[in-house]
Write an enzyme that holds these catalytic residues in place. Sequence first.
Site, PDB file in Angstrom:
ATOM      1  N   TYR A  61      19.432   8.249  12.559  1.00 37.17           N
ATOM      2  CA  TYR A  61      18.617   9.940  12.565  1.00 37.17           C
ATOM      3  C   TYR A  61      19.580  10.323  14.246  1.00 37.17           C
ATOM      4  CZ  TYR A  61      19.118   9.947   7.477  1.00 37.17           C
ATOM      5  OH  TYR A  61      19.772   9.669   6.536  1.00 37.17           O
ATOM      6  N   HIS A  87      24.154  19.951   1.021  1.00 29.11           N
ATOM      7  CA  HIS A  87      23.503  18.515   0.861  1.00 29.11           C
ATOM      8  C   HIS A  87      22.479  18.495   2.359  1.00 29.11           C
ATOM      9  CE1 HIS A  87      24.470  15.661   5.164  1.00 29.11           C
ATOM     10  NE2 HIS A  87      24.311  14.446   3.965  1.00 29.11           N
ATOM     11  N   ALA A  88      21.804  17.470   2.173  1.00 30.02           N
ATOM     12  CA  ALA A  88      20.888  17.555   3.219  1.00 30.02           C
ATOM     13  C   ALA A  88      20.218  16.728   3.736  1.00 30.02           C
ATOM     14  CB  ALA A  88      19.454  18.714   2.357  1.00 30.02           C
ATOM     15  N   GLY A  89      20.633  15.370   3.575  1.00 30.04           N
ATOM     16  CA  GLY A  89      20.275  14.063   4.044  1.00 30.04           C
ATOM     17  C   GLY A  89      20.431  14.107   5.631  1.00 30.04           C
ATOM     18  N   GLU A 126      29.872  12.150  -6.037  1.00 30.68           N
ATOM     19  CA  GLU A 126      29.419  12.450  -4.525  1.00 30.68           C
ATOM     20  C   GLU A 126      30.658  11.672  -3.873  1.00 30.68           C
ATOM     21  OE1 GLU A 126      26.945  13.806  -1.076  1.00 30.68           O
ATOM     22  OE2 GLU A 126      26.019  13.761  -3.152  1.00 30.68           O
ATOM     23  N   LYS A 145      19.747  10.609  -6.846  1.00 29.24           N
ATOM     24  CA  LYS A 145      21.314  10.223  -6.689  1.00 29.24           C
ATOM     25  C   LYS A 145      20.585   8.914  -5.750  1.00 29.24           C
ATOM     26  CE  LYS A 145      22.747  12.240  -3.107  1.00 29.24           C
ATOM     27  NZ  LYS A 145      23.685  13.357  -1.892  1.00 29.24           N
ATOM     28  N   ASP A 152      26.629   7.979  -5.252  1.00 28.86           N
ATOM     29  CA  ASP A 152      27.195   9.048  -3.563  1.00 28.86           C
ATOM     30  C   ASP A 152      27.858   8.209  -3.095  1.00 28.86           C
ATOM     31  OD1 ASP A 152      28.034  10.424  -1.938  1.00 28.86           O
ATOM     32  OD2 ASP A 152      25.982  10.813  -1.214  1.00 28.86           O
ATOM     33  N   ASP A 154      27.333  22.622   4.531  1.00 35.85           N
ATOM     34  CA  ASP A 154      26.024  21.579   5.172  1.00 35.85           C
ATOM     35  C   ASP A 154      25.966  22.849   5.843  1.00 35.85           C
ATOM     36  OD1 ASP A 154      25.527  18.192   5.798  1.00 35.85           O
ATOM     37  OD2 ASP A 154      25.897  19.744   7.995  1.00 35.85           O
ATOM     38  N   GLY A 202      19.527   6.333   5.528  1.00 35.82           N
ATOM     39  CA  GLY A 202      20.113   7.199   5.473  1.00 35.82           C
ATOM     40  C   GLY A 202      21.514   5.362   5.313  1.00 35.82           C
ATOM     41  N   SER A 203      21.691   4.518   5.313  1.00 36.02           N
ATOM     42  CA  SER A 203      22.246   3.598   4.191  1.00 36.02           C
ATOM     43  C   SER A 203      23.047   3.464   3.127  1.00 36.02           C
ATOM     44  CB  SER A 203      22.095   2.325   5.066  1.00 36.02           C
ATOM     45  OG  SER A 203      20.968   2.365   3.842  1.00 36.02           O
ATOM     46  N   ASP A 204      24.375   3.780   3.443  1.00 33.15           N
ATOM     47  CA  ASP A 204      25.265   4.197   2.370  1.00 33.15           C
ATOM     48  C   ASP A 204      26.235   3.282   3.168  1.00 33.15           C
ATOM     49  OD1 ASP A 204      27.411   5.550   3.664  1.00 33.15           O
ATOM     50  OD2 ASP A 204      26.016   6.478   3.931  1.00 33.15           O
ATOM     51  N   ASN A 249      29.946   8.307  -0.741  1.00 37.46           N
ATOM     52  CA  ASN A 249      30.275   7.978   0.594  1.00 37.46           C
ATOM     53  C   ASN A 249      31.350   8.229   0.764  1.00 37.46           C
ATOM     54  OD1 ASN A 249      26.804   8.062   0.831  1.00 37.46           O
ATOM     55  ND2 ASN A 249      27.768   9.145   1.887  1.00 37.46           N
TER      56      ASN A 249
END
Length: 458
Positions: free
Chosen positions: A34, A370-372, A291, A235, A265, A343, A24-26, A267
């Site tokens: 999460y 979005h579904a992360g 994104e 992605k 993306d 979302d 999940g890191s960006d 973010n």
Amino acid sequence: MVHGRVSRLSVHDVRFPTSLGGHGSDAMHTDPDYSAAYVVLETDAEDGLKGYGITFTLGRGTEVVVCAVNALAPHVLNKDLGDIVGDFRGFYRQLTSDGQLRWIFYRLQTTGEELNLQIGPEKGVVHLATAAVLNAVWDLWAKQEGKPLWKLLVDMDPRTLVSCIDFRYITDVLTEEEACEILRQSQVGKKEREEQMLAHGYPAYTTSCAWLGYPDATLKQLCSEALKDGWTRFKVKVGADLQDDIRRCRLVRNMIGPEKTLMMDANQRWDVPEAVEWMTKLAEFKPLWIEEPTSPDDILGHAAISKALAPLGIGVATGEQCHNRVIFKQLLQAKALKFLQIDSCRLGSVNENLSVLLMAKKFEIPVCPHAGGVGLCELVQHLIIFDFISVSASLQDRMCEYVDHLHEHFKYPVLIREAAYLPPKDAGYSTEMKEDSVKRHRYPDGEVWKKLLSAQGN
């Protein structure tokens, strides 16, 4: 027959230590755990069915959402479920328009040591809490009807469906009559589209291969496995370091080849000029979209970026952090996006997402949800399958995000086949988590967190 008085509302702070593996890191969220505020609704109905709802968070701050859920509880307790869904628009407005709570609707956003509070109605922490409560209501309604949520929506007549939507603040773009007409026009071919979904599913793309915190070896391994599993859309997270982005994007593009689809993306990492400059240098990798290139609140900034990148063939995608339907309305009016990303837990549940799906249809903008995050895949699959069958009637330039994390904690996890979401068959909104998972990951007294906090000396 929908029935039962809501006799109990409970809410749990459930967290998964995903930061330990970099999942999940960006560029803006470097160490997410999460998490979810997990709502359980019980009624006095003899069937014993319960409604489960979640809203997605990243760890710290989940306790604030839990408090907000408890603050909303008086609006739900002792209400008859039949009365709630019989006037769903009124119930939605009751939750979002509490004369005292709406004054402090806010979002906590942390960057380093900075804390940004955004004040105003229908956004932030209380709106996240509203989504959790309403998601539980929709889950319970679908269960009582014996249908998965997508099928409950598909089978509704246009007038009933539209009655669930609060059109306040968007009638300059979409009226109730226009919404009904969109749904009536989409009746043509509806049965065939439902059969198509049941047979082939809804096309998906994967984000699981290229989280920013993954080392190259992990990225290569996951890309290789995804290709073997039939994935064709990928992605990549970008935005922290340009040279590193160039290297990682080249690595991924070389692995997947020129014919497969690549998205990027950021973010919310960049200022507007920086976004244009940065993406100009990444254009060689032929991304379909960038994104969240800048602040989710900057509508004109998104419009400027969209206009500047159009000659490069790069679209702008955004929506996962859009507060409400009004922001989406303005993004559409300003021609600020080419791909719209709803979302299931940021907006006010199914009710508000319905309004956004209908506005997107009117503006002919494809929806790519979005579904992360924990549970987001489970929920949003219902919305996008409904969208194809009953609203958009198109798969052109459309796909739904998929991340391969934490599905094992759900009683009715998503089913992916050949890089597509297969429509859920179990009644409800797929929101119910396994009791043992909730117990073990409840913060801070669950077994998982007791061990971690003890090891950290907390």
